[in-house]
Write an enzyme that holds these catalytic residues in place. Structure first.
Site, short mmCIF file in Angstrom:
data_model
loop_
_atom_site.label_atom_id
_atom_site.label_comp_id
_atom_site.label_asym_id
_atom_site.label_seq_id
_atom_site.Cartn_x
_atom_site.Cartn_y
_atom_site.Cartn_z
N GLU A 266 -19.35 -18.58 -11.64
CA GLU A 266 -18.92 -17.29 -11.09
C GLU A 266 -19.50 -16.17 -11.91
O GLU A 266 -19.45 -16.22 -13.14
CB GLU A 266 -17.39 -17.11 -11.21
CG GLU A 266 -16.56 -17.68 -10.15
CD GLU A 266 -15.07 -17.39 -10.40
OE1 GLU A 266 -14.72 -16.26 -10.80
OE2 GLU A 266 -14.26 -18.31 -10.21
N GLU A 320 -11.83 -10.21 -0.37
CA GLU A 320 -10.62 -10.97 -0.03
C GLU A 320 -9.43 -10.03 -0.06
O GLU A 320 -8.88 -9.73 -1.11
CB GLU A 320 -10.45 -12.14 -1.01
CG GLU A 320 -11.52 -13.19 -0.84
CD GLU A 320 -11.45 -14.28 -1.91
OE1 GLU A 320 -10.65 -15.21 -1.76
OE2 GLU A 320 -12.20 -14.18 -2.89
N LYS A 323 -5.96 -10.82 -1.96
CA LYS A 323 -5.91 -11.25 -3.37
C LYS A 323 -5.01 -10.31 -4.15
O LYS A 323 -5.10 -9.09 -4.02
CB LYS A 323 -7.31 -11.21 -3.98
CG LYS A 323 -7.95 -12.58 -4.05
CD LYS A 323 -9.11 -12.59 -5.00
CE LYS A 323 -8.95 -13.75 -5.95
NZ LYS A 323 -10.12 -13.89 -6.83
N GLU A 329 -10.28 -6.81 -7.72
CA GLU A 329 -10.17 -8.22 -7.34
C GLU A 329 -10.40 -8.45 -5.84
O GLU A 329 -10.83 -9.50 -5.42
CB GLU A 329 -8.80 -8.79 -7.72
CG GLU A 329 -8.59 -8.97 -9.22
CD GLU A 329 -9.45 -10.08 -9.82
OE1 GLU A 329 -9.84 -11.00 -9.07
OE2 GLU A 329 -9.75 -10.01 -11.02
#
Ligand code: NAG
Ligand code: NAG
Ligand code: NAG
Length: 377
Positions: A266, A320, A323, A329
């Site tokens: 990642e 997303e 999240k 994030e």
């Protein structure tokens, strides 16, 4: 007559395929992405798989679970897939019967149609500080590998686990990188031994974004900057990712495992964050990811690991929206839910490729129509 047609068909096909392969951005063999799904607005996996294969140079995906719908969607795409055993299952996975059942449910139905290359046991397990998970991590990896051997899948599918840089107690300058005391001999060393014995990579999640401040933004984004010299080695670092990777390398070397492959499981850069965060906007995210892809694919390597490339998985395929945590994030995505790019960094197959693709389709269609006509006659 038919033979001649078949031969010319093959040569024309080859010509088209050559044209097609020449049109990928130079030197870049493809890139990985993290396909996270904590959102309520994402397209169905079948559309995502079709999009990745037809419109992008993305050729590897990592899932944070083993979602059967996604695994089915990637069948026959040629895209390499890594799946994850969730952290809470780690203590159970030391039980061989459980590990075998896990494979029967989550792997066997999908291979070999889906190109499953890796099973990741948990995610950033050492960062959880959960003693039960940490003490069972390596035994779980070993047991899962034993189950893969039993199913004759161990050559196709490797076992690893992604680590945050929190596993390092020291990382600056890079030559002084060390694993946290206690974890180093009790968890990391057996893990590295296991990875070496099974020909599997050590996986890390280096995020220059989380390590940078206003003063080090250029260094984090691979922009021109004076760099930082490691006084112990006299090596100059011109970007933070190299420094982070070399800190990991130094720590591995102390334990005698400097020859293991390192995979970047990642890394990424958000397009939106809290008001006080520096360099959080689409331009910075595009700059980081564009430079990242170029750098890890270039073969330049890092100061301590020259002439190497690093398999890299960008976080993340999509924003997303569900999240938890700070704003950033939810905003690491490369693509919007309608699959348009959030910014352009050369992940799309370029215009020539699309044109070639179009010609190729028209050509195939013509061949099909002609053969139907000849069958008819
Ligand atoms: C091992 O796993 C199997 C299957 O889940 C279960 O039936 C069995 O009770 C487990 N054994 C132990 C010792 O937990
Ligand atoms: C050089 O490395 C040693 C440990 O290997 C460390 O104690 C020392 O602080 C380092 N020197 C510099 C200038 O970073
Ligand atoms: C890396 O590649 C360069 C240029 O090809 C070469 O001069 C150098 O010796 C290589 N270094 C290592 C450690 O292989």
């Amino acid at each position: 007559m038919k033979k001649i047609a078949a031969a010319s068909f093959a040569s024309i096909l080859k010509g088209y395929m050559l044209l097609f392969s020449l049109t990928l951005p130079q030197g870049i063999q493809g890139i990985g992405v993290n396909y996270g799904t904590i959102a309520n607005n994402l397209p169905p996996p079948s559309q995502v798989a079709k999009f990745l294969i037809e419109s992008t140079i993305i050729n590897r995906v990592r899932l944070f679970d083993a979602n059967p719908e996604i695994l089915r969607a990637f069948a026959h795409t040629g895209i390499e897939v890594s799946i994850t055993v969730s952290n809470d299952q780690i203590p159970h996975l030391t039980n061989l019967t459980f590990a075998q059942q896990w494979l029967n449910t989550n792997v066997q139905p999908f291979v070999p149609d889906t190109d499953l290359i890796r099973i990741l046991v948990g995610n950033e397990v050492l960062a959880t500080a959960n003693k039960l998970l940490i003490s069972n991590l390596v035994p779980a990896m070993q047991t899962l590998h034993t189950a893969l051997v039993g199913a004759s899948l161990d050559r196709r599918i490797k076992v690893s686990t992604p680590n945050s840089l929190g596993i390092l107690s020291n990382s600056s300058p890079p030559s002084t990188g060390r694993f946290r005391q206690g974890y180093d001999t009790h968890v990391i060393k057996p893990m590295l031994s296991f990875l070496k014995a099974t020909d599997s990579p050590f996986m890390v999640n280096p995020y220059p974004f989380f390590g940078c401040s206003a003063g080090t933004l250029d260094y984090a984004l691979f922009r021109p900057n004076p760099g930082e010299v490691d006084d112990n080695t006299s090596l100059r670092y011109t970007n933070m990712l190299d420094a982070q990777l070399d800190a990991v390398y130094s720590a591995m070397k102390v334990l005698g495992f400097q020859d293991l492959e390192i995979v970047i499981a990642e890394t990424g850069w958000p397009t939106l964050g809290e008001a006080q965060q520096v360099g959080v906007d689409p331009n910075s995210a595009a700059e980081f990811n564009r430079n990242l892809i170029r750098h890890v694919s270039s073969g330049v390597g890092t100061p301590l690991m020259p002439n190497r490339t690093f398999d890299t998985y960008i976080f993340a395929l999509f924003d997303e929206n569900l999240k938890p945590g700070p704003i950033c994030e939810r905003n690491f995505g490369l693509f919007r839910p309608n699959m348009t790019p959030v910014y352009n960094i050369g992940l799309m197959r370029n215009m020539v490729a699309s044109a070639a693709d179009g010609h190729y389709r028209a050509f195939l269609l013509t061949i099909i129509v002609l053969s139907l006509i000849s069958l008819w006659a």
